[in-house]
Design an enzyme around this catalytic site. Structure first.
Site, mmCIF file in Angstrom:
data_model
loop_
_atom_site.group_PDB
_atom_site.id
_atom_site.type_symbol
_atom_site.label_atom_id
_atom_site.label_comp_id
_atom_site.label_asym_id
_atom_site.label_seq_id
_atom_site.Cartn_x
_atom_site.Cartn_y
_atom_site.Cartn_z
ATOM 1 N N GLY A 78 0.725 -1.236 0.145
ATOM 2 C CA GLY A 78 -0.212 0.032 0.156
ATOM 3 C C GLY A 78 0.611 1.243 -0.138
ATOM 4 O O GLY A 78 1.999 1.382 0.639
ATOM 5 N N ARG A 142 1.019 -5.731 -4.948
ATOM 6 C CA ARG A 142 1.166 -6.693 -3.836
ATOM 7 C C ARG A 142 1.658 -8.048 -4.144
ATOM 8 O O ARG A 142 1.539 -8.857 -3.421
ATOM 9 C CB ARG A 142 -0.227 -6.836 -3.215
ATOM 10 C CG ARG A 142 -0.683 -5.315 -2.583
ATOM 11 C CD ARG A 142 -1.703 -5.605 -1.584
ATOM 12 N NE ARG A 142 -2.239 -4.619 -1.111
ATOM 13 C CZ ARG A 142 -1.575 -3.964 0.138
ATOM 14 N NH1 ARG A 142 -0.528 -4.445 0.616
ATOM 15 N NH2 ARG A 142 -2.025 -2.662 0.623
ATOM 16 N N ASP A 173 5.815 -8.000 5.512
ATOM 17 C CA ASP A 173 5.712 -9.258 4.580
ATOM 18 C C ASP A 173 6.846 -9.044 3.668
ATOM 19 O O ASP A 173 7.531 -9.888 3.187
ATOM 20 C CB ASP A 173 4.361 -9.576 3.925
ATOM 21 C CG ASP A 173 3.638 -10.260 4.912
ATOM 22 O OD1 ASP A 173 3.979 -10.870 5.847
ATOM 23 O OD2 ASP A 173 2.269 -10.030 4.750
ATOM 24 N N LYS A 199 8.465 0.603 5.508
ATOM 25 C CA LYS A 199 7.118 1.393 5.045
ATOM 26 C C LYS A 199 5.772 0.682 5.492
ATOM 27 O O LYS A 199 5.741 -0.404 5.620
ATOM 28 C CB LYS A 199 6.943 1.401 3.457
ATOM 29 C CG LYS A 199 5.747 2.176 3.034
ATOM 30 C CD LYS A 199 5.336 1.180 1.896
ATOM 31 C CE LYS A 199 4.439 0.067 2.509
ATOM 32 N NZ LYS A 199 3.564 -0.895 1.635
ATOM 33 N N THR A 200 4.988 1.553 6.120
ATOM 34 C CA THR A 200 3.290 1.261 5.801
ATOM 35 C C THR A 200 2.775 2.418 7.014
ATOM 36 O O THR A 200 3.264 2.753 7.935
ATOM 37 C CB THR A 200 3.073 -0.236 6.667
ATOM 38 O OG1 THR A 200 1.835 -0.246 6.735
ATOM 39 C CG2 THR A 200 3.738 -0.532 7.773
ATOM 40 N N ASP A 202 0.308 1.874 8.542
ATOM 41 C CA ASP A 202 -0.295 0.862 9.573
ATOM 42 C C ASP A 202 0.525 1.025 10.829
ATOM 43 O O ASP A 202 0.055 1.043 11.988
ATOM 44 C CB ASP A 202 -0.363 -0.558 9.302
ATOM 45 C CG ASP A 202 -1.457 -0.742 8.128
ATOM 46 O OD1 ASP A 202 -2.200 0.472 7.811
ATOM 47 O OD2 ASP A 202 -1.953 -1.905 7.991
HETATM 48 P P1 FBP Z 1 0.785 -1.937 3.747
HETATM 49 O O1 FBP Z 1 0.858 -2.737 4.815
HETATM 50 O O2 FBP Z 1 0.895 -2.573 2.330
HETATM 51 O O3 FBP Z 1 1.281 -0.592 3.606
HETATM 52 O O4 FBP Z 1 -0.795 -1.307 3.346
HETATM 53 C C1 FBP Z 1 -1.572 -0.894 4.520
HETATM 54 C C2 FBP Z 1 -3.167 -0.481 3.926
HETATM 55 O O5 FBP Z 1 -3.095 0.764 3.621
HETATM 56 C C3 FBP Z 1 -3.753 -0.877 5.196
HETATM 57 O O6 FBP Z 1 -4.108 0.073 5.935
HETATM 58 C C4 FBP Z 1 -5.454 -1.270 4.444
HETATM 59 O O7 FBP Z 1 -5.913 -2.146 5.088
HETATM 60 C C5 FBP Z 1 -4.642 -1.626 3.215
HETATM 61 O O8 FBP Z 1 -3.426 -1.161 2.801
HETATM 62 C C6 FBP Z 1 -5.586 -1.530 1.822
HETATM 63 O O9 FBP Z 1 -5.073 -2.029 0.877
HETATM 64 P P2 FBP Z 1 -5.521 -2.223 -0.700
HETATM 65 O O10 FBP Z 1 -6.159 -0.634 -0.845
HETATM 66 O O11 FBP Z 1 -4.506 -2.795 -1.559
HETATM 67 O O12 FBP Z 1 -6.807 -2.917 -0.522
#
Ligand code: FBP
Length: 553
Positions: A78, A142, A173, A199-200, A202
């Site tokens: 993300g 992803r 991951d 990165k994230t 979250d």
């Molecule tokens: P990452 O862990 O890959 O950084 O993504 C986090 C996130 O933004 C979460 O908060 C959310 O649940 C998810 O990605 C949504 O991803 P997508 O838009 O691919 O469904």
């Protein structure tokens, strides 16, 4: 491309850097490391990258000459504010080491490495993206890098472009996969190094040495601005309860940070719900009590923050979801029988009659729409896509239902009018705050140094981040150090330990001692929009989470 006035001015911002990275730099090796748990297993799986020492970078009197190198970079998962600054820091860092160094970006995430889709990142391109949000410079994806065939395809393109190292910018991951890739390339003596970057939005990729994942700071500040605006509206109109779901697939760090910034009436923390073994009905009852108490206090309005991952942390819902996954798994006779039911009611009855007794009660207690949602939308692994479940609506509906029962019994007269919101995508690509712009740029520079020093299987780390940026410390942490063994898809796998909200740590404690006051008496704080220029207290402050975590050390 037309640019806003802010974009034009912001492009000129020179990210602040640790003093040690500003001139000549030398590497200093520290102690050898051990993984956080399951040392024997991790050591066996990673014979080449296990136990490596911590390293840090210090200012040096001597300038060192580095041979030419080509580096590839991948954005994984993300979007998170600051990704473009990691890449610009990496680019500038590489050019500083040797002006002939080249940087290639693999397009669309890890799949770009496998399918050989890339772009050489030149100064012109980089300049267009400095201090901007988004991952659009090369795109993200992803795709998981977990098959040897993918690693070998990657190696082919690295050989063709004479790439010495790959930088993977991703979450837990992706960094786990980066380490597996590093190990494989070392084992093959391929000469290709792999470095990760945390990165994230979250905020769940962190530990003592990786103080925060980039993007968390900006995303939380954007959501907190929006929450503050809604609070001011709620406090002006005095007629609505706003239920706001906040992104964060699993951990509740975003909700907790936004709560610390804005002081809402309610903020649910999934990790606490799980620790207290709370049921959905108990959560609803607590909410109803707060609503009644506030109304009695002539404040029949409010703001409740709900973490995106909540559903999966409620023990009874977790059991329900697991049973549904089993019942409706593709190829199972029960799934075929379920699909053969014609009407929604028949399908509902079929599920109710096939679940265990307690689980069936939970299913029946859910609003019909939500219950139906749980039986639909499955991901490629056959799991319910919990993030698509509108938890904020679910809670509103259940609160309404409970209040109407209480009204019928003559126990309350409270009028409840609620609105729901979901904040996630609003913050993921925001222009990075000064903190993220500086932090990311330093991460990129650190990654370049780790490559130049021949390191592989390390994560770039920038530490001491609550101090002024001059005092930040650039370092490298072996990824195996963050790993333990966990069950994934039925098999024990080495993975980076995810950092959930720690109920014994300072950020949660700071929230917990104030929340009953916030619940009853309107105590909203209005953070306003991110500021890029102005007093450091306004522009450069890190998250409250980071500041409070420092107190724990
Ligand atoms: P990452 O862990 O890959 O950084 O993504 C986090 C996130 O933004 C979460 O908060 C959310 O649940 C998810 O990605 C949504 O991803 P997508 O838009 O691919 O469904």
């Amino acid at each position: 491309m037309t640019k806003s006035a802010l974009q034009i001015e912001r492009a000129k911002y020179a990210p602040k850097m640790p003093k040690a990275l500003q001139g000549n730099v030398k590497i200093v090796s520290g102690e050898n490391t051990e993984s956080v748990a399951d040392q024997e297993d991790i050591k066996r799986i990673f014979p080449n990258t296990y136990g490596m020492p911590l390293v840090s970078f210090e200012a040096s009197e001597v300038s060192k000459l580095f041979p030419e190198m080509n580096v590839g970079v991948i954005l994984s998962g993300g979007q998170a504010p600051g990704g473009h600054n990691v890449i610009s820091g990496l680019f500038d860092g590489l050019k500083k080491l040797n002006k002939n160094n080249k940087l290639y970006g693999f397009l669309g995430g890890p799949s770009g490495l496998v399918s050989h889709k890339y772009l050489e990142l030149t100064a012109d391109i980089i300049d267009e993206y400095r201090n901007t949000g988004g991952f659009d410079i090369i795109g993200s994806g992803r795709t998981k890098l977990e098959e040897e065939e993918q690693y070998d395809k990657g190696l082919e393109i690295c050989k063709k472009l004479s790439i010495n190292a790959i930088i993977i910018i991703g979450g837990d991951d992706s960094n786990t996969n980066a380490c597996v890739l590093a190990e494989y390339y070392l084992q093959k003596k391929s000469g290709v190094q792999v470095i990760g970057c945390p990165k994230t939005i979250d905020g769940d990729l962190k530990n003592k040495l990786i103080e925060t994942s980039f993007g968390f700071d900006t995303a939380c500040k954007v959501y907190s601005e929006l929450i503050g605006n809604i609070m001011r509206d709620a406090n002006s109109a005095k007629k609505y309860w706003h239920f706001i779901k906040l992104m964060g697939r699993s951990a509740s760090h975003i909700g907790l940070e936004c709560a610390l910034q804005t002081q809402p009436n309610v903020c649910l923390i999934s990790e606490e719900v799980a620790a207290k073994d709370q049921t959905l009905q108990q959560i609803v009852d607590d909410l109803v009590q707060i609503i009644i108490n506030r109304a009695a206090n002539k404040e029949n309005f409010g703001v409740a923050l709900i973490p995106e991952g909540l559903i999966e942390f409620i023990p009874e819902m977790k059991t329900l979801i697991a049973e549904l996954n089993e019942l409706l798994a593709e190829g199972h006779a029960t799934a075929e029988a379920f699909n053969a039911q014609v009407t929604d009611d028949e399908k509902r009855d079929y599920v109710i009659s096939h679940l265990a007794n307690d689980t069936s009660k939970v299913f029946k207690s859910l609003p019909k729409g939500i219950a139906k949602q749980l039986t639909l939308d499955r991901d490629p692994h056959g799991n319910v896509q919990v993030s698509r479940i509108e938890t904020e609506r679910l809670l509103i509906e259940m609160v309404e239902k409970r209040l109407s029962v209480l009204k019928k019994q003559g126990d309350t007269k409270v009028k409840f009018s609620a609105l729901n919101h979901f904040f996630g995508y609003e913050g993921r690509c925001a222009a990075p705050s000064n903190f993220d712009a500086d932090y990311c740029y330093s991460l990129g520079q650190t990654a370049a140094l780790l490559v130049a020093e021949g390191k592989s299987g390390y994560m770039a780390s920038v530490q001491n981040t609550t101090a002024p940026s001059e005092q930040w410390v650039a370092a490298g942490v072996p990824i195996t150090m963050m790993m333990n063994m966990e069950r994934r898809h039925g098999l024990m796998k080495p993975v980076i330990q995810k950092a959930l909200v720690n109920l014994d740590a300072a950020p949660f404690k700071a929230f917990a001692i104030q929340r009953s006051e916030w619940a009853l008496r309107t105590s909203y704080v209005y953070p306003g929009p991110i500021q890029y220029w102005g007093p450091a207290a306004v522009c450069d402050a890190p998250t409250k989470t980071l500041m409070l975590e420092k107190e724990d050390i």
